[in-house]
Write a protein that holds these residues in place. Structure first.
Motif: not given
Length: 342
Positions: A108-115
């Motif tokens: 998880g973490g910042w994945v949306l719109g990133n990874l």
């Protein structure tokens, strides 16, 4: 479905892409009823985040209706209205057990719109849905709810809480964009002696006055007096600018706190030759959104007047227009730009 696709630095388009589907038992698919644009999205467009690959659907903040869930999702069901958190949490790793969801080590973490594909679309796949969504009360307006996906938790967790804002403090907020203004709103509930907002944009300084700053100005005499005199108890960097960070280090008092919120795409110089003897604490952070349930109740019952942060609304199909307005926020007066399903 239609979505805002990143094609490389400076290039985005509203395209037709494949509908999202359940890929993991912990996933949910959410119909996006409202989403917004973040300053981090502009950093992506400028090429500051090379890990974001061309072809990625941007966006990490949304509110919408759950359409489908995987077999291991138990806290939400199809038909529920939810806030999609900007960071995803596996709920099992050590960081998640410590409520540091932004540092999730389980995928998880910042994945949306990133990874992975994000929220600036008609539909979005939300991983780890049990830990990465919050139910939206029916009485909570979409415009207010979408602020709880990132901007309000960021302002509180990374700014106000990390900065240890307390009663009687002098608080300086460097950068009066959406997050900086959210800091002004939230800091007020801790009864500081005064809040000073600093920015180069006149419309944003006017907004800071409206939202509760005691003073709002370009860097000038007041800031110089603080730097030469007692200094500020808490200085919050919300601009993501090397000069803004340097200003923070000049204005903080001995024993004070600097809380960095801004996303820095360029190196910022840390002048330890001037700071080493001042007992200054500097904090940085990725938002966790662990505070969202508490903030939601404050917004719901009128303790945080956040509606004025939303200055422009568009239909989803005007995503490119919305980016243009948001990117020129210092002249257009745009703060949070919200896009609705029509």
């Amino acid at each position: 479905m239609r979505a805002l696709v990143y094609h490389g630095p400076g290039q985005i388009s509203w395209d037709t892409v494949t509908d999202p589907a359940i890929e993991d038992p912990g996933d949910a698919v959410v119909r996006v009823d409202a989403t917004t644009i973040c300053g981090t999205d502009l950093h992506i467009l400028r090429g500051d985040l090379p890990e974001v690959k061309p072809g990625t659907v941007l966006g990490h903040e949304a509110v919408g209706e759950v359409l489908n869930v995987g077999s291991e999702v138990h806290s939400i069901t199809p038909g529920d209205q939810v806030i999609v958190s900007s960071v995803s949490a596996c709920g099992r790793c050590q960081f998640c057990r410590d409520s540091m969801f932004g540092q999730c080590g389980g995928g998880g973490g910042w994945v949306l719109g990133n990874l992975i594909n994000g929220t600036q679309a008609e539909f979005v796949r939300v991983p780890f849905a049990d830990y990465s969504t919050r139910r939206r009360p029916g009485a909570l307006a979409l415009e207010d709810a979408v602020l709880l996906a990132e901007v309000l938790p960021t302002a509180y967790e990374v700014g106000v809480r990390n900065g240890h804002v307390g009663p009687g403090d002098t608080v300086v907020v460097v950068g009066a964009g959406p997050v900086g203004l959210a800091v002004v709103i939230i800091a007020r509930i801790y009864s500081p002696r005064r809040i000073i907002a600093v920015d180069l944009s006149s419309p944003r300084l006017e907004a800071a006055h409206r939202l509760g700053a005691d003073s709002a100005e370009v860097p000038g005499r007041l800031i110089a007096d603080l730097a030469d005199g007692p200094g500020a108890d808490v200085v919050i960097e919300a601009a993501g600018d090397p000069e803004g960070f340097a200003l923070c280090t000049r204005v903080v008092r001995p024993g004070g706190h600097i809380a960095n919120i801004g996303t820095h795409g360029k190196p910022a110089t840390l002048h330890l030759e001037a700071l080493w003897r001042k007992n200054v604490t500097i904090s940085t952070g990725q938002v966790d959104t662990s505070s969202t349930p508490w903030l939601l109740e404050l917004v719901r019952y009128g303790r945080l007047p956040v509606s004025q942060l939303v200055t422009h609304t568009f239909g989803l199909d005007r995503m490119e227009d919305a980016y243009e307005v948001f990117a020129r926020g210092t002249t257009t007066g745009a703060l949070k730009v919200v896009l609705h399903r029509e």
